[in-house]
Design a protein around this motif. Structure first.
Motif, PDB file in Angstrom:
ATOM      1  N   LYS A  41      34.275   3.176 -22.796  1.00  0.00           N
ATOM      2  CA  LYS A  41      33.081   3.877 -22.328  1.00  0.00           C
ATOM      3  C   LYS A  41      32.009   2.854 -21.984  1.00  0.00           C
ATOM      4  O   LYS A  41      31.892   1.821 -22.640  1.00  0.00           O
ATOM      5  N   MET A  42      31.242   3.157 -20.948  1.00  0.00           N
ATOM      6  CA  MET A  42      30.069   2.359 -20.619  1.00  0.00           C
ATOM      7  C   MET A  42      28.895   3.302 -20.457  1.00  0.00           C
ATOM      8  O   MET A  42      28.958   4.252 -19.688  1.00  0.00           O
ATOM      9  N   GLU A  43      27.831   3.039 -21.219  1.00  0.00           N
ATOM     10  CA  GLU A  43      26.594   3.803 -21.089  1.00  0.00           C
ATOM     11  C   GLU A  43      25.585   2.918 -20.376  1.00  0.00           C
ATOM     12  O   GLU A  43      25.473   1.738 -20.675  1.00  0.00           O
ATOM     13  N   ARG A  44      24.871   3.511 -19.460  1.00  0.00           N
ATOM     14  CA  ARG A  44      23.866   2.769 -18.700  1.00  0.00           C
ATOM     15  C   ARG A  44      22.538   3.485 -18.870  1.00  0.00           C
ATOM     16  O   ARG A  44      22.371   4.624 -18.449  1.00  0.00           O
ATOM     17  N   THR A  45      21.602   2.803 -19.527  1.00  0.00           N
ATOM     18  CA  THR A  45      20.261   3.335 -19.717  1.00  0.00           C
ATOM     19  C   THR A  45      19.333   2.500 -18.856  1.00  0.00           C
ATOM     20  O   THR A  45      19.251   1.286 -19.029  1.00  0.00           O
ATOM     21  N   GLU A  46      18.671   3.147 -17.930  1.00  0.00           N
ATOM     22  CA  GLU A  46      17.812   2.419 -17.005  1.00  0.00           C
ATOM     23  C   GLU A  46      16.384   2.926 -17.113  1.00  0.00           C
ATOM     24  O   GLU A  46      16.143   4.123 -17.177  1.00  0.00           O
ATOM     25  N   LYS A  47      15.439   1.978 -17.159  1.00  0.00           N
ATOM     26  CA  LYS A  47      14.013   2.313 -17.204  1.00  0.00           C
ATOM     27  C   LYS A  47      13.391   1.876 -15.893  1.00  0.00           C
ATOM     28  O   LYS A  47      13.785   0.868 -15.315  1.00  0.00           O
ATOM     29  N   PHE A  48      12.428   2.623 -15.449  1.00  0.00           N
ATOM     30  CA  PHE A  48      11.684   2.258 -14.245  1.00  0.00           C
ATOM     31  C   PHE A  48      10.244   1.999 -14.655  1.00  0.00           C
ATOM     32  O   PHE A  48       9.578   2.889 -15.170  1.00  0.00           O
ATOM     33  N   ILE A  49       9.804   0.773 -14.439  1.00  0.00           N
ATOM     34  CA  ILE A  49       8.442   0.387 -14.790  1.00  0.00           C
ATOM     35  C   ILE A  49       7.673   0.210 -13.485  1.00  0.00           C
ATOM     36  O   ILE A  49       8.032  -0.627 -12.650  1.00  0.00           O
ATOM     37  N   PHE A  50       6.642   1.021 -13.309  1.00  0.00           N
ATOM     38  CA  PHE A  50       5.882   1.013 -12.061  1.00  0.00           C
ATOM     39  C   PHE A  50       4.673   0.094 -12.199  1.00  0.00           C
ATOM     40  O   PHE A  50       3.780   0.343 -13.008  1.00  0.00           O
ATOM     41  N   THR A  51       4.684  -0.972 -11.417  1.00  0.00           N
ATOM     42  CA  THR A  51       3.567  -1.914 -11.413  1.00  0.00           C
ATOM     43  C   THR A  51       3.253  -2.281  -9.973  1.00  0.00           C
ATOM     44  O   THR A  51       4.072  -2.091  -9.069  1.00  0.00           O
ATOM     45  N   ALA A  52       2.086  -2.839  -9.778  1.00  0.00           N
ATOM     46  CA  ALA A  52       1.665  -3.255  -8.448  1.00  0.00           C
ATOM     47  C   ALA A  52       2.454  -4.476  -7.960  1.00  0.00           C
ATOM     48  O   ALA A  52       2.583  -4.693  -6.765  1.00  0.00           O
ATOM     49  N   LYS A  53       3.010  -5.265  -8.894  1.00  0.00           N
ATOM     50  CA  LYS A  53       3.709  -6.484  -8.478  1.00  0.00           C
ATOM     51  C   LYS A  53       5.102  -6.222  -7.899  1.00  0.00           C
ATOM     52  O   LYS A  53       5.670  -7.080  -7.267  1.00  0.00           O
ATOM     53  N   ASN A  54       5.670  -5.027  -8.109  1.00  0.00           N
ATOM     54  CA  ASN A  54       6.987  -4.722  -7.558  1.00  0.00           C
ATOM     55  C   ASN A  54       6.822  -4.160  -6.145  1.00  0.00           C
ATOM     56  O   ASN A  54       6.624  -2.977  -5.960  1.00  0.00           O
TER      57      ASN A  54
END
Length: 117
Positions: A41-54
């Protein structure tokens, strides 16, 4: 117990998912669960961090066909792991930490006469 080779345990589909995730996740975790020497099994937990530098955005359209630089290290960590998990922490698109949790199966008869734990 026979040591299984990484080629036998890591099916091409599994390596493809790992490679794709290593190239596309910016912040998050990949958790690989191993049972009987196989990645099951592979679990993928992804976070999205919203900043002006991206400025580039979060959607990766084209994933490079080449192997990710951490794939050999991940394969090395999976070598000999019969039961447990490998947790890969990704920060800003880079692998920051690899944590290995190994579980060992103890035969019911072990420990009766002082052997084992």
């Amino acid at each position: 117990m026979e040591k299984l080779s990484s080629k036998k345990r890591l099916l091409p589909q599994v390596m493809e998912l790992i490679r794709h995730s290593l190239h596309t996740v910016k912040y998050g975790h990949l958790i690989l669960t191993v049972q009987d020497g196989y990645v099951i099994k592979m679990e993928r937990t992804e976070k999205f961090i919203f900043t002006a530098k991206n400025k580039s955005g979060y959607i990766v359209q084209d994933v490079p066909a080449r192997q990710h630089s951490f794939q050999p290290k991940i394969i090395a960590q999976l070598e000999g792991l019969m039961y447990g998990q490998l947790i890969i922490r990704i920060e800003d698109g880079k692998v920051e930490q690899i944590e290995k949790t190994e579980k060992r199966r103890i035969n019911e008869q072990e420990g009766i006469y002082g052997d084992g734990i």
